[in-house]
Design an enzyme around this catalytic site. Structure first.
Site, short mmCIF file in Angstrom:
data_model
loop_
_atom_site.label_atom_id
_atom_site.label_comp_id
_atom_site.label_asym_id
_atom_site.label_seq_id
_atom_site.Cartn_x
_atom_site.Cartn_y
_atom_site.Cartn_z
N ARG A 1 -11.50 5.86 -7.84
CA ARG A 1 -10.97 7.01 -7.12
C ARG A 1 -11.93 7.38 -6.00
O ARG A 1 -13.15 7.29 -6.15
CB ARG A 1 -10.80 8.21 -8.07
N HIS B 1 -5.01 1.89 -1.17
CA HIS B 1 -4.75 2.12 -2.60
C HIS B 1 -3.71 1.10 -3.11
O HIS B 1 -2.73 1.44 -3.76
CB HIS B 1 -4.24 3.54 -2.84
N GLU C 1 -6.24 10.77 0.85
CA GLU C 1 -5.34 9.70 1.24
C GLU C 1 -4.06 10.29 1.82
O GLU C 1 -3.56 11.30 1.32
CB GLU C 1 -5.03 8.82 0.04
#
Length: 207
Positions: free
Chosen positions: A120, A168, A149
């Site tokens: 993360r 991601h 993000e």
């Protein structure tokens, strides 16, 4: 890709530049330190075994984990970082792991080491990562996650030539749905056969 300078080769291909690179490195003999020894790290460690890599791991109490040559406790993180050529972040994000990787952690790492984050974004202090990359304390980094993000177009990360950024995306493959189903199925079977776990769940539900 980082050790083999793949990013640079892609640029050369785009520019039709036929130029050999004699600075390529190999995994053989390197030390890889995993921050976190869960499923992702274990699967990666299992695959790295074939490259004769020294595999280290960090977990809560330093307990031994299959495929890892040595494990360190949370309190020994700097000791592991000092001897790791490649550092991989693969732990859950919690209040305790918020900005766990910061200037102090980067300072503890070997000069010109490699850094990977597939966990993360908020586990890493982004400003400190940028600084470590700018001064080449971290030779190269590969990150699949960032603190916010999508990554802001104005972020300095976009302009650094020693980082690989993916959106991601590392968890996606054609088999992800099958693996997810298999994991849920196995967990349900385990739950069905685990009377102690069922009793705990029933107690929490007030049954």
């Amino acid at each position: 890709e980082m050790l083999k300078n793949s990013k640079e080769f892609y640029i050369k291909q785009k520019n039709k530049n036929w130029q050999m690179d004699t600075s390529l490195l190999e995994l053989f003999g390197k030390t890889v330190g995993f921050i976190g020894t869960g499923t992702i790290s274990k699967e990666a460690a299992k695959r790295l075994k074939g490259f004769d890599v020294n595999i280290l791991g960090m977990n809560t109490d330093g307990r031994d984990v299959e495929y890892f040559d040595k494990c360190y406790s949370n309190d020994e993180i700097d000791e592991m970082l000092k001897i790791s050529d490649i550092v991989v972040v693969a732990i859950p994000y919690t209040e305790k792991t918020h900005h766990l990787i910061n200037k102090d952690r980067f300072d503890a790492m070997k000069d010109e080491s490699y850094f990977i984050n597939v966990a993360r974004g908020s586990i890493v202090d982004e400003d400190d990562l940028i600084h470590a990359l700018e001064i080449k304390k971290i030779r190269k980094a590969a990150i699949d996650v960032v603190e916010e993000e999508p990554l802001d177009e104005k972020s300095k990360l976009w302009d650094l030539d020693n980082i690989i950024i993916t959106p991601h995306n590392s968890w996606i493959s054609e088999n992800k749905a099958i693996r997810t189903f298999d994991t849920i199925y196995e967990n349900l079977k385990r739950f069905k056969n685990d009377e102690e776990l069922k009793n705990k769940v029933n107690i929490n539900r007030g049954y």
